[in-house]
Design an enzyme around this catalytic site. Structure first.
Site, short mmCIF file in Angstrom:
data_model
loop_
_atom_site.label_atom_id
_atom_site.label_comp_id
_atom_site.label_asym_id
_atom_site.label_seq_id
_atom_site.Cartn_x
_atom_site.Cartn_y
_atom_site.Cartn_z
N ARG A 54 75.31 45.55 10.28
CA ARG A 54 73.86 45.61 10.35
C ARG A 54 73.32 44.19 10.31
NH1 ARG A 54 74.37 49.65 12.23
NH2 ARG A 54 73.57 51.71 11.68
N VAL B 224 79.25 43.55 13.48
CA VAL B 224 78.94 44.83 14.12
C VAL B 224 78.45 45.82 13.06
CG1 VAL B 224 80.45 44.73 16.17
CG2 VAL B 224 81.36 45.57 14.01
N GLU C 212 65.43 45.32 15.83
CA GLU C 212 66.04 45.73 17.09
C GLU C 212 65.03 46.49 17.94
OE1 GLU C 212 69.71 47.83 16.25
OE2 GLU C 212 70.65 46.03 15.49
N HIS D 210 73.50 46.16 20.22
CA HIS D 210 73.94 47.27 19.36
C HIS D 210 74.78 48.30 20.15
CE1 HIS D 210 72.80 49.54 15.44
NE2 HIS D 210 74.00 49.90 15.86
N1 LIG Z 1 77.36 48.42 15.59
C1 LIG Z 1 77.51 49.72 15.63
O1 LIG Z 1 77.19 50.36 16.62
C2 LIG Z 1 78.10 50.42 14.47
C3 LIG Z 1 77.86 49.94 13.22
N2 LIG Z 1 78.40 50.59 12.15
C4 LIG Z 1 78.13 50.01 10.85
O2 LIG Z 1 79.33 49.53 10.30
C5 LIG Z 1 79.27 49.61 8.88
C6 LIG Z 1 80.54 50.23 8.34
O3 LIG Z 1 80.70 51.54 8.81
P1 LIG Z 1 81.91 52.43 8.26
O4 LIG Z 1 83.13 51.62 8.16
O5 LIG Z 1 81.95 53.66 9.06
O6 LIG Z 1 81.38 52.74 6.81
P2 LIG Z 1 82.24 52.99 5.51
O7 LIG Z 1 81.32 53.60 4.54
O8 LIG Z 1 83.49 53.72 5.84
O9 LIG Z 1 82.64 51.53 5.03
C7 LIG Z 1 81.76 50.64 4.44
C8 LIG Z 1 82.53 49.88 3.38
O10 LIG Z 1 81.72 48.84 2.90
C9 LIG Z 1 82.02 48.70 1.54
N3 LIG Z 1 81.00 47.95 0.84
C10 LIG Z 1 79.86 48.40 0.26
N4 LIG Z 1 79.20 47.38 -0.31
C11 LIG Z 1 79.94 46.26 -0.09
C12 LIG Z 1 79.79 44.90 -0.45
N5 LIG Z 1 78.73 44.48 -1.15
N6 LIG Z 1 80.75 44.04 -0.06
C13 LIG Z 1 81.81 44.45 0.64
N7 LIG Z 1 82.01 45.73 0.99
C14 LIG Z 1 81.09 46.62 0.63
C15 LIG Z 1 82.18 50.11 1.05
O11 LIG Z 1 82.93 50.16 -0.15
C16 LIG Z 1 82.93 50.73 2.20
O12 LIG Z 1 84.33 50.70 1.99
C17 LIG Z 1 78.00 50.39 8.58
O13 LIG Z 1 76.98 49.48 8.28
C18 LIG Z 1 77.67 51.06 9.86
O14 LIG Z 1 76.32 51.34 9.97
C19 LIG Z 1 79.19 51.69 12.27
C20 LIG Z 1 79.43 52.21 13.50
C21 LIG Z 1 78.88 51.64 14.72
O1 LIG Z 2 76.75 54.51 13.58
C1 LIG Z 2 76.18 53.45 13.32
O2 LIG Z 2 75.99 53.02 12.18
C2 LIG Z 2 75.67 52.65 14.42
O3 LIG Z 2 75.21 51.57 14.18
C3 LIG Z 2 75.62 53.21 15.75
O4 LIG Z 2 74.27 53.17 16.12
P1 LIG Z 2 73.74 53.95 17.40
O5 LIG Z 2 73.98 55.40 17.14
O6 LIG Z 2 74.55 53.48 18.56
O7 LIG Z 2 72.31 53.61 17.48
#
Ligand SMILES: NC(=O)C1=CN([C@@H]2O[C@H](COP(=O)(O)OP(=O)(O)OC[C@H]3O[C@@H](n4cnc5c(N)ncnc54)[C@H](O)[C@@H]3O)[C@@H](O)[C@H]2O)C=CC1
Ligand SMILES: O=C(O)C(=O)COP(=O)(O)O
Length: 632
Positions: free
Chosen positions: A320, A318, A349, A368
Site C-alpha cells: 500500500r 506492491v 490513487e 496498482h
Molecule cells: N498491489 C496489489 O494489487 C496487491 C496488494 N496486496 C497488498 O499486499 C499486502 C499483503 O497482502 P497478504 O500477504 O495477502 O496479506 P497477509 O495478511 O497474508 O500478510 C500481511 C503480513 O504483514 C504482517 N505485518 C503486519 N504488520 C506488520 C509490520 N508492522 N511489520 C511487518 N509485517 C507486518 C502480518 O503479520 C502478515 O504476516 C496487503 O497490504 C495487501 O493489501 C495484496 C494483493 C494485491
Molecule cells: O487485494 C489487494 O489488496 C489489492 O491491492 C488488489 O487491489 P485491486 O482489487 O486490484 O484493486
C-alpha cells in the site's frame, strides 16, 4: 395476588440516558440472517485471525457499563429487508468495480446484480440505500457516509481482494454490516508482480523501453545490477511476502524477512531468517514491502528509517502506498540513499499528474496492477461472490473481517446452544419489570471442558440479541452485538464453571442472571435478588431447567406461562381446563417445588397466545400466587 400482565409490555428497561434506539445505526432494518436462529447455520473453514485473539478464559467482562452518545445517524425502519423478505425478493448486489465474469455469474444466480463502475462518492451514497450487498476493489472508498446512506439496508460489503483499508470497519461494525474479503486468490499475482518489478527495476526495463520508443539506443545508460547473491528484505511475511521470498530464493537471492507476527517455523520452512525491523532495513540491498496499511504501518518508511538503510538500496512496494512517506522517498531518491524504487501503489490513487515519484527517473511505476492477472481476477471474483452470497444466505463467512470466525465443527456443536442462548436472553428480559434499567447481566456457562476450549462469543452475541431485540428497535447480530450492548449501557460478564463430568457436550448448562432490577415474577429471583434462569440442551433441543431456585423442565418452544402456586392436587387440571376452553393447546407442563405441599412453580408451554380472559381466569385460581406469560 396473581399478576395479570398478558404480554410483556416494556418501557425501556435500559438506563434512560442510553436508550436512544431510534437513532441506532444497527436497527432491525439491517439484517444478517445467519443470526436468526431459524436460519441454516453453516460455514466454511475460517482462515482468519480473530478466533484465538479474542479467546478468554475463566471469568471476564465484555463491556463496561458505558453510556455512549447517540449514534451518528438515524435509520428508517420502513426499509426493512430481513431474512423472511430475502426469501421472497431477490437481494440487490451493487458491483462498483470491474469483477471477473465467473464471479458475476455466481452473483446473478442469487440476486439482482448492478455493475456501476466509476461512481462518484455522491452517486454511491445515493444508490446504496437500495442495495443489500456491495462489492468493491481498492478503488471504492466505503466510508462512514456510505453506511449512513445505506439506511440500515446494506448487509454485506465484499472486498474483491485482500486490503480492506478502503473500508471503514468500525462504521461497518456499528451498522451491523458484515465485511468479507477474498484473501487468497490474488496472492500469486501480487507476488509475481513484486518479482517482475524487482527484476525490471534492477535492469532498467521500463526506462530502456521508453528510451527505445523515443528512437534512442542507450546501452551504456541502462547498465543494471544483478540480483544473484544480493540480500532481499521482505517486510511482512504473510501470504504475498512468503511467495515473494520463495521466488527470490529461486533467483539466488539471500532472503531475510521482518514480520512481528509471523511464526519463525513458517519462515524457516522457506529458508528465510526473521530479523528485526532495523536489521532488515540496514542490511538489505533490496527491500520489498508486503505488510497491510494500518495505523502502525502508516508511513513506517520515512526520513528516519530511510536514513538507516544501506546507501543505494532498492525498494519495491506492491503493498500500500501509505506505508511510505512519499515525500521522504523523493528526498531519499534525490540524495541517492535509495537508488531506485518500483511502486505499484500510491497514497492517493490515481496519483496526481505532477506526482514527483511517478515522474522520477529512478522510479518504475505501475497503476496498482498487483492483482491484475486474468487468473487472479477470475479467482478473486469467484471467491468474493461465494462469500457474499453465503453471507446473504445467512451463512457465517469464512473470510469475515469484522466478525468472529467459528470453524464448522465448532459451529455445528454450538448450533442448539445458540438457540438456547437467545431464548434465555429473551425470557430473562421479559421477567424484568418495566421501567427498571438493565445494566448488568451475568452469564454462567457450566461445562466439563477446559475453559480455553470454549468459545462463547457466538453465545454471548445471541444472549445479547435475546435481551435487546424484544425491547428496542436495534437489530443485533454477531457483527454488532458487543457494540450495541455497549451503546445501551448493558454490561455482560461471563463466567465459566468447570464441572467434573463428561466433556462429551460443550456445555452442561447456561445460566442468565440480571441484577439490580425488579422482577415481574418474584419467583424468578435467586436468593440474592437477581433474576435467574437456567437452561440446557437436551437431545438437541433447548430446555428451561431452572427459574429462580425452582427446578423445571420445559422445552423452549412457542410461549410459556409460569405460575407460582401452593403445591396441591388438581392444579394442572384447573389451568389446563382454562386454556382448553380458549382452544389454547398445551404443549408441555412441568412442576418444580421447594417441598411437598409447599410453594411450586408450574411451567406451561402453549402453542397459541392465550387471550386476556384466559389469563385473567388463571390469575383468579385461588392457589395461584403470581404468574407471567412469556413469548419465546
Ligand atoms: N498491489 C496489489 O494489487 C496487491 C496488494 N496486496 C497488498 O499486499 C499486502 C499483503 O497482502 P497478504 O500477504 O495477502 O496479506 P497477509 O495478511 O497474508 O500478510 C500481511 C503480513 O504483514 C504482517 N505485518 C503486519 N504488520 C506488520 C509490520 N508492522 N511489520 C511487518 N509485517 C507486518 C502480518 O503479520 C502478515 O504476516 C496487503 O497490504 C495487501 O493489501 C495484496 C494483493 C494485491
Ligand atoms: O487485494 C489487494 O489488496 C489489492 O491491492 C488488489 O487491489 P485491486 O482489487 O486490484 O484493486
Amino acid at each position: 395476588m396473581a399478576s395479570t400482565s398478558t404480554k410483556p409490555t416494556f418501557t425501556s428497561p435500559f438506563p434512560s440516558s442510553s436508550s436512544s434506539s431510534s437513532s441506532s445505526p444497527s436497527t432491525k432494518s439491517s439484517n444478517l440472517s445467519f443470526l436468526h436462529t431459524t436460519s441454516p447455520i453453516s460455514l466454511k473453514l475460517s482462515h482468519s485471525n480473530s478466533l484465538s485473539s479474542h479467546r478468554r478464559t475463566g471469568s471476564f467482562e465484555v463491556n463496561g457499563a458505558v453510556k455512549t452518545a447517540d449514534s451518528p445517524s438515524s435509520v428508517k425502519k420502513s426499509q426493512d429487508l430481513d431474512a423472511t423478505s430475502l426469501n421472497s425478493t431477490k437481494p440487490t448486489i451493487l458491483v462498483s468495480e470491474k469483477l471477473g465474469e465467473a464471479g458475476l455469474e455466481v452473483l446473478r444466480g442469487f440476486g439482482d446484480v448492478e455493475c456501476a463502475y466509476d461512481l462518484s462518492p455522491e452517486q454511491l451514497c445515493s444508490k446504496i440505500s437500495s442495495c443489500d450487498a456491495l462489492i468493491v476493489r481498492s478503488g471504492t472508498k466505503v466510508n462512514r457516509q456510505v453506511f449512513e446512506a445505506a439506511k440500515g439496508r446494506l448487509k454485506v460489503v465484499g472486498r474483491a481482494g485482500v486490503g480492506i483499508d478502503n473500508v471503514d470497519l468500525q462504521a461497518a461494525t456499528e451498522f451491523g454490516c458484515l465485511v468479507v474479503n477474498a484473501p487468497t486468490a490474488n496472492t500469486v499475482a501480487a507476488a509475481e508482480h513484486g518479482i517482475a518489478l524487482l527484476t525490471a527495476m534492477a535492469r532498467n526495463i521500463s526506462q530502456a523501453d521508453a528510451s527505445m520508443k523515443a528512437g534512442k539506443w542507450q546501452r551504456n545508460k541502462y547498465v543494471g545490477v544483478s540480483v544473484v547473491g544480493k540480500t532481499l528484505a521482505v517486510m511482512g511475511f504473510g501470504k504475498v511476502g512468503s511467495e515473494v521470498a520463495r521466488r527470490a530464493k529461486g533467483l539466488g537471492m539471500n532472503v531475510i524477512a521482518h514480520d512481528p507476527y509471523a511464526p519463525a517455523d513458517r519462515a524457516r520452512a522457506v529458508g528465510v531468517d526473521l530479523v528485526s525491523f532495523d536489521q532488515a532495513i540496514s542490511t538489505a540491498d533490496f527491500i520489498s514491502l508486503h505488510m497491510p496499511l494500518t495505523p502502525t504501518t502508516n508511513k513506517i518508511f520515512n526520513d528516519e528509517t530511510f536514513a538507516k538503510m544501506k546507501k543505494g538500496v532498492r525498494i519495491i512496494n506492491v503493498a500500500r502506498g501509505g506505508v511510505i512517506d512519499e515525500d521522504a522517498l523523493v528526498r531519499a531518491l534525490d540524495s541517492g540513499v535509495v537508488a531506485q524504487a518500483a511502486l505499484d501503489v500510491f497514497t492517493e490513487e490515481p496519483p496526481p499528474q505532477n506526482n514527483k515519484l511517478v515522474r522520477h527517473e529512478n522510479v518504475t511505476a505501475t497503476p496498482h496492477l498487483g492483482a491484475s492477472t486474468k487468473e487472479a481476477q477470475e479467482g478473486v471474483a469467484i471467491e468474493i461472490a461465494e462469500a457474499v452470497v453465503g453471507a446473504l444466505k445467512g451463512e457465517l463467512s469464512a473470510t469475515a473481517v469484522n466478525a468472529p470466525m467459528v470453524p464448522p465443527e465448532v459451529l455445528s456443536e454450538l448450533a442448539p446452544y445458540t438457540i438456547l442462548a437467545e431464548k434465555l436472553g429473551r425470557l430473562a428480559v421479559q421477567l424484568v419489570s418495566g421501567g427498571s434499567g438493565i445494566q448488568s447481566v451475568k452469564v454462567i456457562y457450566k461445562s466439563a471442558r477446559d475453559p480455553d476450549d470454549l468459545d462463547t462469543r457466538l453465545l454471548r452475541a445471541m444472549i445479547t440479541k435475546g435481551i435487546i431485540e424484544p425491547i428496542s428497535a436495534s437489530y443485533v447480530n454477531l457483527v454488532n452485538a458487543d457494540f450495541v450492548a455497549k451503546q445501551k449501557g448493558l454490561r455482560i460478564s461471563e463466567e465459566k464453571v468447570v464441572l467434573d463430568s463428561s466433556p462429551e457436550f460443550p456445555f452442561h448448562s447456561i445460566q442468565v442472571k440480571i441484577s439490580g432490577v425488579e422482577s415481574k415474577f418474584a419467583s424468578s429471583n435467586s436468593e440474592n435478588g437477581d433474576i435467574s434462569i437456567e437452561g440446557k440442551v437436551k437431545y438437541g433441543i433447548p430446555h428451561l431447567t431452572c427459574v429462580g431456585s425452582f427446578a423445571v423442565d420445559v422445552s423452549l418452544e412457542g410461549n410459556l406461562i409460569l405460575c407460582r402456586q401452593v403445591d396441591q392436587p388438581g392444579m394442572i387440571g384447573k389451568v389446563g381446563n382454562i386454556l382448553g376452553e380458549q382452544n389454547v393447546n398445551v404443549s408441555f407442563m412441568s412442576v418444580g417445588r421447594t417441598a411437598r405441599r409447599n410453594k411450586a412453580i408450574m411451567a406451561i408451554g402453549v402453542d397459541e397466545e392465550p387471550n386476556r380472559g384466559a389469563l385473567n381466569k388463571i390469575g383468579e385460581v385461588p392457589a395461584i400466587e403470581e404468574f407471567v406469560f412469556l413469548k419465546l
